[in-house]
Design a protein around this motif. Sequence first.
Motif, PDB file in Angstrom:
ATOM      1  N   ALA A 101      -6.202   0.115   1.461  1.00  0.00           N
ATOM      2  CA  ALA A 101      -4.813   0.071   0.857  1.00  0.00           C
ATOM      3  C   ALA A 101      -3.903  -0.416   2.067  1.00  0.00           C
ATOM      4  O   ALA A 101      -3.166  -1.418   1.763  1.00  0.00           O
ATOM      5  CB  ALA A 101      -4.251   1.183   0.262  1.00  0.00           C
ATOM      6  N   ALA A 142      -7.831   4.900   0.659  1.00  0.00           N
ATOM      7  CA  ALA A 142      -6.356   4.879   0.721  1.00  0.00           C
ATOM      8  C   ALA A 142      -5.782   6.360   0.907  1.00  0.00           C
ATOM      9  O   ALA A 142      -6.421   7.368   0.727  1.00  0.00           O
ATOM     10  CB  ALA A 142      -5.904   4.407  -0.788  1.00  0.00           C
ATOM     11  N   GLY A 143      -4.484   6.069   1.523  1.00  0.00           N
ATOM     12  CA  GLY A 143      -3.663   7.467   1.756  1.00  0.00           C
ATOM     13  C   GLY A 143      -2.473   7.448   0.795  1.00  0.00           C
ATOM     14  O   GLY A 143      -2.536   6.967  -0.283  1.00  0.00           O
ATOM     15  N   MET A 144      -1.433   8.126   1.357  1.00  0.00           N
ATOM     16  CA  MET A 144      -0.288   8.287   0.458  1.00  0.00           C
ATOM     17  C   MET A 144      -0.640   8.916  -0.817  1.00  0.00           C
ATOM     18  O   MET A 144      -1.288   9.980  -0.795  1.00  0.00           O
ATOM     19  CB  MET A 144       0.487   6.817   0.498  1.00  0.00           C
ATOM     20  CG  MET A 144       0.938   6.288   1.713  1.00  0.00           C
ATOM     21  SD  MET A 144       2.229   7.071   2.589  1.00  0.00           S
ATOM     22  CE  MET A 144       3.440   6.845   1.653  1.00  0.00           C
ATOM     23  N   GLU A 145      -0.451   8.044  -1.991  1.00  0.00           N
ATOM     24  CA  GLU A 145      -0.476   8.662  -3.393  1.00  0.00           C
ATOM     25  C   GLU A 145      -1.716   8.286  -3.826  1.00  0.00           C
ATOM     26  O   GLU A 145      -2.161   8.542  -5.069  1.00  0.00           O
ATOM     27  CB  GLU A 145       0.760   8.194  -3.956  1.00  0.00           C
ATOM     28  CG  GLU A 145       0.681   7.035  -5.014  1.00  0.00           C
ATOM     29  CD  GLU A 145       0.574   5.933  -4.102  1.00  0.00           C
ATOM     30  OE1 GLU A 145       0.151   5.929  -2.786  1.00  0.00           O
ATOM     31  OE2 GLU A 145       1.058   4.702  -4.413  1.00  0.00           O
ATOM     32  N   GLY A 146      -2.425   7.256  -3.121  1.00  0.00           N
ATOM     33  CA  GLY A 146      -3.790   7.059  -3.549  1.00  0.00           C
ATOM     34  C   GLY A 146      -4.111   6.342  -5.090  1.00  0.00           C
ATOM     35  O   GLY A 146      -4.826   6.503  -5.663  1.00  0.00           O
TER      36      GLY A 146
HETATM   37 MG   LIG Z   1      -2.254   4.099  -0.810  1.00  0.00          MG
END
Ligand SMILES: [Mg+2]
Lengths: 211, 211, 211, 211, 211, 211, 211, 211
Positions: A81, A134-138
């Motif tokens: 991402a 992916a990080g954050m909210e994925g």
């Molecule tokens: Mg993300």
Amino acid sequence: ARTGLPEAVLCSAKSPAQITEILAAAQARGARLLLTRLEPAGFAALDEGARAGLDYDPLARTAVLGGKLALADTPVAVVAAGTSDLPVAREAVQTLAFNGEGALLVADVGVAGLWRLMERIEEIRACRVVIAVAGMEGALFSVLGGLVSAPVIAVPTSVGYGVAEGGKAALTSALASCAPGVVTVNIDNGFGAACAALKMLGAAVPANQER
Amino acid sequence: ARTGLPEAVLCSAKSPAQITEILAAAQARGARLLLTRLEPAGFAALDEGARAGLDYDPLARTAVLGGKLALADTPVAVVAAGTSDLPVAREAVQTLAFNGEGALLVADVGVAGLWRLMERIEEIRACRVVIAVAGMEGALFSVLGGLVSAPVIAVPTSVGYGVAEGGKAALTSALASCAPGVVTVNIDNGFGAACAALKMLGAAVPANQER
Amino acid sequence: ARTGLPEAVLCSAKSPAQITEILAAAQARGARLLLTRLEPAGFAALDEGARAGLDYDPLARTAVLGGKLALADTPVAVVAAGTSDLPVAREAVQTLAFNGEGALLVADVGVAGLWRLMERIEEIRACRVVIAVAGMEGALFSVLGGLVSAPVIAVPTSVGYGVAEGGKAALTSALASCAPGVVTVNIDNGFGAACAALKMLGAAVPANQER
Amino acid sequence: ARTGLPEAVLCSAKSPAQITEILAAAQARGARLLLTRLEPAGFAALDEGARAGLDYDPLARTAVLGGKLALADTPVAVVAAGTSDLPVAREAVQTLAFNGEGALLVADVGVAGLWRLMERIEEIRACRVVIAVAGMEGALFSVLGGLVSAPVIAVPTSVGYGVAEGGKAALTSALASCAPGVVTVNIDNGFGAACAALKMLGAAVPANQER
Amino acid sequence: ARTGLPEAVLCSAKSPAQITEILAAAQARGARLLLTRLEPAGFAALDEGARAGLDYDPLARTAVLGGKLALADTPVAVVAAGTSDLPVAREAVQTLAFNGEGALLVADVGVAGLWRLMERIEEIRACRVVIAVAGMEGALFSVLGGLVSAPVIAVPTSVGYGVAEGGKAALTSALASCAPGVVTVNIDNGFGAACAALKMLGAAVPANQER
Amino acid sequence: ARTGLPEAVLCSAKSPAQITEILAAAQARGARLLLTRLEPAGFAALDEGARAGLDYDPLARTAVLGGKLALADTPVAVVAAGTSDLPVAREAVQTLAFNGEGALLVADVGVAGLWRLMERIEEIRACRVVIAVAGMEGALFSVLGGLVSAPVIAVPTSVGYGVAEGGKAALTSALASCAPGVVTVNIDNGFGAACAALKMLGAAVPANQER
Amino acid sequence: ARTGLPEAVLCSAKSPAQITEILAAAQARGARLLLTRLEPAGFAALDEGARAGLDYDPLARTAVLGGKLALADTPVAVVAAGTSDLPVAREAVQTLAFNGEGALLVADVGVAGLWRLMERIEEIRACRVVIAVAGMEGALFSVLGGLVSAPVIAVPTSVGYGVAEGGKAALTSALASCAPGVVTVNIDNGFGAACAALKMLGAAVPANQER
Amino acid sequence: ARTGLPEAVLCSAKSPAQITEILAAAQARGARLLLTRLEPAGFAALDEGARAGLDYDPLARTAVLGGKLALADTPVAVVAAGTSDLPVAREAVQTLAFNGEGALLVADVGVAGLWRLMERIEEIRACRVVIAVAGMEGALFSVLGGLVSAPVIAVPTSVGYGVAEGGKAALTSALASCAPGVVTVNIDNGFGAACAALKMLGAAVPANQER
Ligand SMILES: [Mg+2]
Ligand SMILES: Nc1ncnc2c1ncn2[C@@H]1O[C@H](COP(=O)(O)O)[C@@H](O)[C@H]1O
Ligand SMILES: Nc1ncnc2c1ncn2[C@@H]1O[C@H](COP(=O)(O)O)[C@@H](O)[C@H]1O
Ligand SMILES: Nc1ncnc2c1ncn2[C@@H]1O[C@H](COP(=O)(O)O)[C@@H](O)[C@H]1O
Ligand SMILES: Nc1ncnc2c1ncn2[C@@H]1O[C@H](COP(=O)(O)O)[C@@H](O)[C@H]1O
Ligand SMILES: [Mg+2]
Ligand SMILES: [Mg+2]
Ligand SMILES: [Mg+2]
Ligand SMILES: [Mg+2]
Ligand SMILES: [Mg+2]
Ligand SMILES: [Mg+2]
Ligand SMILES: [Mg+2]
């Protein structure tokens, strides 16, 4: 191991002396070896002889003992991402390469800019397994899961702050994904995702047993 | 209230007697009133006189005392991911209607079927405020946030099981969204999202103070 | 981005080399750019040329490439509970300024000293959007939400210890606020709150479409 | 008990038979007794004889065996944010009454309508101990803590939904309060708050030991 | 503040320059001042002039500007379970001293060695308010609460590892205590406990209003 | 099982038909059997024949097929803090009895009334293993652990409300206990504690292998 | 202590001066002493005289004052899943040795390589108590619990990342183990596990009281 | 859907009327349909006509409209730890069958009785994908992951009490598994695991593209 997976050494909690010893033992028995979570400082702390025999990737934090394999033609897609997700994505790529599987690395396609993902989607669809990082909210996991028919392995990353700190937000997004067939590994576990992909490639119907 | 918002009564923890009393008092002073979280059983438990004066919506679990207003032409978009999210979406729609604002309700556009959302996206883009209602992993919030220039108010719902049970997974997705400008209200709080939308519509530059 | 929001770069997980490259690319295409989460040490690590072109604010940890805009007259209120909340409040102020919106910064008005808030409340009431920044128990969000008719965007901060460590206590206060119409962004997300404010200002009824 | 506090029986996990037995034993030894968490159904399940000797309050869910005491003149303030918080507030009032202390019950003064609290604040300030009862985000605790010089005992209630469900949001607000000197008891523990108030009244400097 | 409590400055998030400025301002208006959470390194970073005017306690991490008061005769008991709990206990002691209240500090009386507590219990019983400071599982709160008739203010500390890390285990023990009348403040909040004790001492029936 | 422990059937998630079948199979092969978590309603739902062969204890929610054993003389102490903890304590007692071990049940000795525990402490000290059963804040575990030299097995119970609801507060008290040598089993797991006690009794040095 | 357990000093939160003082006092009264959690840096910070009298183990982070005891013949098994679990396992071994009990240390037998555990299982079965040390998902606890009849004391370790970070995943595995009779201590608490093992060895039927 | 997966309807939050409508629409367009989470009471609430067309499995809580397919010869292994895990395991089996894939269901092989699993391991090894279903501590996932070379999809179940209640303990075991290549789906998500297995079977190298 008895499961057909590559021999790998998780270096994060090992001293330079321990790693040197493991490398010597592998060399003695002629084994190839994959080192993971070997931070640049940890690599630099190895003595020169040990370093010389290793193919080190500081972004992936991996090192390979025993040379590269030629890569298979049909790649596994590794879709990241954001740029902060690249170390984890590269850990997956290097684990695949250690086993002779090629990877198509598609980066910077977070869903807040959906059109960037759509520009690459046909390339991704051509792959037999997809690893999504992916990080954050994925949100990437569900969007990809709804667009490709290959298995999608989600790797939540610890990138993020506030409620996303440590990767739990991305992890629950992967697990609760409304796109059926998305599977998950532990936060930041690019190595594990690649191992799962290798197992999935092996799950193919053998030529002599077609269905 | 002094903030210009509608007078509303949260019925979930009130007895039929208490609700009847509140209705009588409002009628006595000629006030319009919005009742929320009035489940069908709770509505049925009111005496016939009280029920007669109310416009009840069992899906939204709302009731209005004092008649409908004509609705403004430019609607607020209320976008729901799945059918299970409809009660919360309808609570938002009814709260808007109580205040004379129209709503464009777009349902069943979860991101696992991205094309369904894309078919409706221009209609949504024509709205001045967007309320997004989703449970499970709440990927809809980020996808919408990246596609429209209006403010996006996320309403996570308690729809889901396992890690999504109770709505925390959708909530963290909304908060950690990589799409800038997404804001959030409490889980299942369709009423609060509509109140925020009303405040945002009011934040418009007054005609006599153009910039 | 396609949503009309400013181009911004989150620097926390980027190397000086990566940031320099991004700045060069922006300069090459004549773009203005907002850098966020650029700590003093990170700014110092940039080469002199890069630093020269930037307008750096060490408290807000922001840097602007491409010069300032004149600010609009009607400010957004940015209200901070304590001095420790100022970095987050200033991140919001700088994001607004980058987009030509002025800010009224009201600091040190935590609710334990309610009279200090009451002395400033009329100034705040004159603003079209209010951003409230508070850590600890975040009681400021509800008090403000009950006193102004503009939309209130809560920014919980990670300021606090014990149960308040990391900002979860302030965040749940914002989400559970009994003042209808309060909306929330992620912990410490001053940038996101400002983006949401920009979207809300844009939600105004255009002059030619008055209601 | 040896701490000078009243003998109380928590009925929530006791059978009618067990409660009847406890009542008989108390009557035999001529003791007064306070029953708490005795829901209407549980009271109804007691046999008629047992019920006859009790002074039951269905809202507080308390029952008193052995008659009322005359109440002291200087009351303890019991301040409740909303109507849903009344059962817990009344449990505190009844516990105080059982011990001969009067209570000033101030209800429906949640901070979203700050002016309602301000109209009652002088009455509250005249009390020697203040018990504050609130659910949702519990902003009342900090506002009160900053306005009165008496000790403020916060009782978070389980009233609320989403992140406020079960009372954790109100509890963390009480603990993280920026108003120094606010103390807390467990969620819904009106009985415990009253016991603490009783201890505080007893902490007064005895007349013959003035400082 | 308007609540009669001492003026205190929480130094943990303040720069030496900010603290120096606050001290100068206090000195200018002839005010006494209590500084808390001033670590030795932070104290050393103040310039010599500022340091000269302060009475610094490195264990409590407090500093007093403006000289000591004579202490009242009837002390508040401050009871600490282990040596690691002493910094928090001393913060309470210094806050009391700043306000002219004496403290009886009883240390190293954790309940795993119950007889040590029992040897000191009569001294503790002679005090009008008890502050109990404990980390790990916080069993001390309930044991003390059952042994004394004075109010017991629990201060959970962040001392501990595993499930006790950060103080949550001790905090839940305080809140769930089966000893009625125990009240709690935030983890490590020795200052807040002392403020509450000061308020409780003030809750005494004034001489001219005896009951 | 191969570990020498009794055969037991956890009935909570089994239908009457499944339980009947298991009982028949055991009877067919002449095996004794312990049923746990068999609520009165579940017992009543078994057909009369099945019920006739069982020795049912409604408080412990256990049933024994195959008759009682004579009990050993040296009992295991089972110490319960409150009456609500009795079902779990009795589950332990019945599991011990099924295996021929006697139990000394000491009830209603919570630490808020320390003297009640002290009156029974010598009896408890005479036992070779101690099972401590407590909910709420579980302070009993540490107090007992510091008073006896036998192994103490903590069984946290789900008795409690607010932060104690579900048993997590008591569980963390057991794990974080400052009394060395306290061990823990899952919440409400009286059966597991008894199994552990049985294993501990068997850990004794056999007579022919004295040390 | 009065429970017959060894005197031990937890050094993690103590200064070199405090430790030196404790050592001197012990030497003065001729007592043996076990120091735990004494990191190499902390040991190095002691003055030479203090260091000379200590038998220090840097892996276990323990030091013994007063010389070794001869070890008993029947060892306690200490089984560690991975090399990262060795510090905790060694802390248990040293605590046993301080009390004259021998240990059989079996390392690197995590369940992903089940055959390695099976090769050692008979040696482990010959022991009277088993201490199992594992991080990550802690599957070792249940596998061992189902294979040996001795009591199994689980020590979850903080080894792991993502959901396993800090040891909670391994801890819940130990508590929820489907193998009856497994007991648990706090995360990383090798000392506590050894204390529990010592108590269990002592729970043996004394020769003169055979059953 | 566009991903090649079967059309399925999650019935848990749908009314009988809604389900009937969906069935009618499917029948009208001649589509086969899989209903999941249709509890017996929900099935009984459908009208007779709707019920007649469905093949209902009350244990799996699934119903199939449109008839069965012949099953492929090489089965997917579905391995369940305990009888309480069977509903989730059967949901997976029925989802596979709906798509023409056979399943080898291996039940009651929890790791506390390791020999039972070892008796079936060769059958499991012969399968191309393994779905592992387990609640409690989920140790089965790691043990299986270390024994087979096929991909292992873990399905944690909500079976368990105390720390295992709701399935979080089993879920973290799956994610933290030390056996590389184990992937996970949400708690109780047998349907999702089967969808993932279907995608993995499809990831096989097509005959005309052998590597
Ligand atoms: Mg993300
Ligand atoms: N980056 C990684 N993340 C997760 N597991 C890993 C990683 N690298 C190696 N492993 C696995 O962790 C184990 C390493 O154990 P060891 O090196 O013996 O401590 C092996 O089973 C590896 O397959
Ligand atoms: N569905 C709802 N969700 C959240 N808040 C609500 C809802 N309905 C009403 N409220 C607000 O909650 C408060 C209701 O308080 P009351 O009816 O006095 O208990 C008012 O401030 C309402 O604006
Ligand atoms: N409503 C209540 N909340 C908390 N504790 C209570 C309540 N009512 C009684 N108690 C206390 O709980 C204990 C009651 O224990 P018992 O009635 O013996 O189960 C006593 O110590 C009471 O003081
Ligand atoms: N050690 C402490 N713990 C908790 N609160 C404190 C402490 N020291 C000072 N305070 C309070 O925190 C606030 C300090 O605010 P300021 O110094 O303006 O940032 C004041 O209300 C103080 O009463
Ligand atoms: Mg959704
Ligand atoms: Mg604040
Ligand atoms: Mg409230
Ligand atoms: Mg303690
Ligand atoms: Mg208890
Ligand atoms: Mg392990
Ligand atoms: Mg299991």
